[in-house]
Each structure stands twice: as C-alpha cells, then as structure tokens.
Design a protein around this motif. Sequence first.
Motif, PDB file in Angstrom:
ATOM      1  N   ASP A 132       0.856  -1.189   0.000  1.00 27.18           N
ATOM      2  CA  ASP A 132       0.000   0.000   0.000  1.00 27.18           C
ATOM      3  C   ASP A 132       0.891   1.238   0.000  1.00 27.18           C
ATOM      4  O   ASP A 132       1.510   1.581   1.006  1.00 27.18           O
ATOM      5  CB  ASP A 132      -0.914  -0.019   1.223  1.00 27.18           C
ATOM      6  N   LEU A 133       0.948   1.911  -1.140  1.00 27.91           N
ATOM      7  CA  LEU A 133       1.875   3.023  -1.335  1.00 27.91           C
ATOM      8  C   LEU A 133       1.202   4.359  -1.008  1.00 27.91           C
ATOM      9  O   LEU A 133       0.242   4.747  -1.683  1.00 27.91           O
ATOM     10  CB  LEU A 133       2.355   3.039  -2.791  1.00 27.91           C
ATOM     11  N   PRO A 134       1.679   5.101   0.007  1.00 29.79           N
ATOM     12  CA  PRO A 134       1.135   6.443   0.250  1.00 29.79           C
ATOM     13  C   PRO A 134       1.543   7.367  -0.889  1.00 29.79           C
ATOM     14  O   PRO A 134       2.698   7.372  -1.305  1.00 29.79           O
ATOM     15  CB  PRO A 134       1.790   6.857   1.573  1.00 29.79           C
ATOM     16  N   GLN A 135       0.615   8.140  -1.408  1.00 26.45           N
ATOM     17  CA  GLN A 135       0.894   8.931  -2.600  1.00 26.45           C
ATOM     18  C   GLN A 135       1.002  10.432  -2.329  1.00 26.45           C
ATOM     19  O   GLN A 135       1.023  11.242  -3.253  1.00 26.45           O
ATOM     20  CB  GLN A 135      -0.148   8.606  -3.673  1.00 26.45           C
ATOM     21  N   LEU A 136       1.110  10.791  -1.042  1.00 28.34           N
ATOM     22  CA  LEU A 136       1.462  12.145  -0.631  1.00 28.34           C
ATOM     23  C   LEU A 136       2.774  12.036   0.143  1.00 28.34           C
ATOM     24  O   LEU A 136       2.788  12.003   1.379  1.00 28.34           O
ATOM     25  CB  LEU A 136       0.369  12.773   0.245  1.00 28.34           C
ATOM     26  N   SER A 149       4.222  -0.591   5.602  1.00 26.41           N
ATOM     27  CA  SER A 149       3.968  -1.428   4.429  1.00 26.41           C
ATOM     28  C   SER A 149       5.199  -2.259   4.085  1.00 26.41           C
ATOM     29  O   SER A 149       5.095  -3.436   3.721  1.00 26.41           O
ATOM     30  CB  SER A 149       3.558  -0.551   3.245  1.00 26.41           C
ATOM     31  N   VAL A 150       6.386  -1.638   4.224  1.00 27.18           N
ATOM     32  CA  VAL A 150       7.635  -2.361   3.972  1.00 27.18           C
ATOM     33  C   VAL A 150       7.823  -3.466   5.013  1.00 27.18           C
ATOM     34  O   VAL A 150       8.287  -4.568   4.698  1.00 27.18           O
ATOM     35  CB  VAL A 150       8.823  -1.373   3.966  1.00 27.18           C
ATOM     36  N   ARG A 151       7.447  -3.185   6.260  1.00 26.80           N
ATOM     37  CA  ARG A 151       7.551  -4.211   7.303  1.00 26.80           C
ATOM     38  C   ARG A 151       6.625  -5.392   7.008  1.00 26.80           C
ATOM     39  O   ARG A 151       6.980  -6.550   7.217  1.00 26.80           O
ATOM     40  CB  ARG A 151       7.222  -3.611   8.672  1.00 26.80           C
TER      41      ARG A 151
END
Length: 393
Positions: A132-136, A149-151
Amino acid sequence: MTQTALAEIPPLIDDAQVADPIRRFLEYILNKREAGVPVVGLYCGYAPAEMIRAIGAVPVSLCAASQRTVPAAEAVLPANLCPMIKSSFGFIRTNTCFFFAASDAVIGETTCDGKKKMFELIAHLRPTHIMDLPQLPDEAGGLDRWQESVRKLQDFLEKTFQAALSADRLEAEIRETNRKNRLMDRFFAYLACRPIPVSWHEIYDVISLEHVTNGDEFQNLIEKVSSRLDQRIASGQFFGTSSSPRVLVSGCPVGGDACKVLQMIEEAGGVIVALEACSGMKNYFIRIEEDSGDPLRAVAESTLSIPCSCMTPNGRRLDLLDKMITRFSPDVVIDVVLHACHAYNVESHKIRNHIQDRHGLPCLKIETDYSHGDIEQIRTRVEALFESLETKK
C-alpha cells in the motif's frame, strides 16, 4: 565529425547473446533457478529489491510491454485500459511470460487503480503481496505508513520462504545497491559526451544486466564497458554527430513495443542521451542511507523518494529533470505517455511548462500504445521537431 556506420561499431557487450539480450536475462534466471534460488516477480521499482535479495531470492521484472498479448487481455479487461496493464495480464492469461512462470512469489503495489485491480485477477496463481503506497510523500506520517507497508512485506517474505530477513543482511544489500548505483553513474557519464558513444539499445542492455547481477559481477561488466567506450571515443566511433539533436526521453515506462518511439528518434537523426522514464535511469540517482541503525526505514525512505507521477505533489520529478538536463545537455525533451495512463498524461502539462520556462527547451508529448499503427505519425512529429531546431540555429 561524420557518423560511423552502426555495423562498424563493435558490440558494447560482446557475448553469446549479443543479438538477443533477453536470452541473456533468461539464462541468468534459469541458472539461479537450477541452483535452488527462489525468484520474486515485480512490476515496479517501489518494491524494495534489497529486501528480496536479503531473504536469499532474486528479483525479476515481469513481462509488460508487448502488443501481442493485449487481445487476450481485452477479453477480460476494458479496451480503454492502460496498455501496460493489458499486456501484463495478457502475458499471464496466455502463459507466455517465463519470468512469471519461474516466480515463487509476486509483489505488486498500489501505484494506480488499474494495476491494483489487475493484481486481484492473478493473486490466486502465485503467493502475492500488494504494498500500500502512500501517494502524498511529503505529508507528515507518510514515511511512517510506508515503513509499515515495507515491514509487512518483510513478514510476507519470511513466511513465504521460511527464512529470516536479518537487519545485517539487509544492511549488506543496501551497500550493494549503492555500490551498483555508483557504478551505473560511471556508465551514465558517457551519455554526457558530445557526440555520444552509446546507443539507446546499449543503455537498456546495461540496465537489464544490473537487475540480475551482484556487485562484483556488475563491476566487472562496467570495467569492460568503460574500456570499450574509451576505445570508441579514441577511434572516433559515435552515434550521430556533434550536431545531432540530443534527446531526453521522459514519462511512462518505455520498453518492448513502446521502443518504437526511441527507434523513430534514432531514424530521424536524433540521439538519446537520457531516459527519465520509469524503465530508465531515475532510480539509479537514489542513494540509500547506510549505517542508519534502522535499515528497514532507510529502504522505505529511499523507495518513497522515487518521483513517479502517482505522487502528489511531485516536485521531486521536476528536481530530477533539472539535474538530468544540466548533466546531459539535451536539445529537446520528448515526453512519452501511454494511453489511459492518466497520472502521467495530466502531469505532462506541468512537465512541458517547467522545461520550457526554466530551461528554454522544446518539449514534445507523444501519447501512444504498443501497436504499430501510429509509427509514421510519430516519425512525422519527431522529424518536424528536429527541423524546428535547425530553423532556430
């Protein structure tokens, strides 16, 4: 200075696969598979390759740039969807992507709505994890959310491969990435030469080998490549001449059948000196913090800094273009946008204005897909652009 005939220039990477670079890539993956190394398929640079290598696997980019597989995809997907998504899904639906077949797991990401919904259609075929990539990216808490998300990706990799991803191993892979990026930067230095001793085909060849080699292998490759490029310069072997239009290509990933744009640039007399596009050079200018004490956060911070058009605001992309224009001295920028890629299409307006206002360079937007129906139109527009440069001289 006259252009040396292309047939007279010895190959930059002279091996058994000189005529078929894809086979070179295939052989590497096959050798890894035979040695028992697991393979993880990726669709985007936001998936941290350092974590995949740290778990003992090899990352591989999955097939995504052929018109041949689009019809099969359109039997399920909307015809007006991005061609990259349709091609990706078509490869899987027709079982013609060896890299997907060889993958033990797949990592996707929420860079666009079309991709994340396509992942739902293939998730049952392989263990699949969606990041899930935050886009701000500049918003308070954005990095914290991406680190989480990386974890979760770490949890997925450890569970899937029944192995521990240690901080020490991840730190070692961070150093390997930075080492390879410095080596790639050494190769990129040749792109600033006028005339240029490297073709766009060779830029892609070197980038593809970086993906599948370790640091020692890649250093050996760059040593050989640098020696051959020095020989070319000494003997006056270049692509184009000192007066050939120098082109920076920006925008969507340009690979596979989309390389028709690069081919038209070359046939019209231009030379490609930089590839800002997603499949090109942009990720290699990033350095991951070493010895931070928290390598997972360092990886998260570096990947979140990738200036994709899915980010808003996307000031980092303007900063990167400024640096690339200063370093590689293009005469024009050609912004390539794939049909239905709304983020890059909308952002193209800002890119054109920035390039014209800040650098005084002409910027041509080409909106295309993987079909060959618009090749002559692209040729005409590129030739007209280059003719306008001659008129201004």
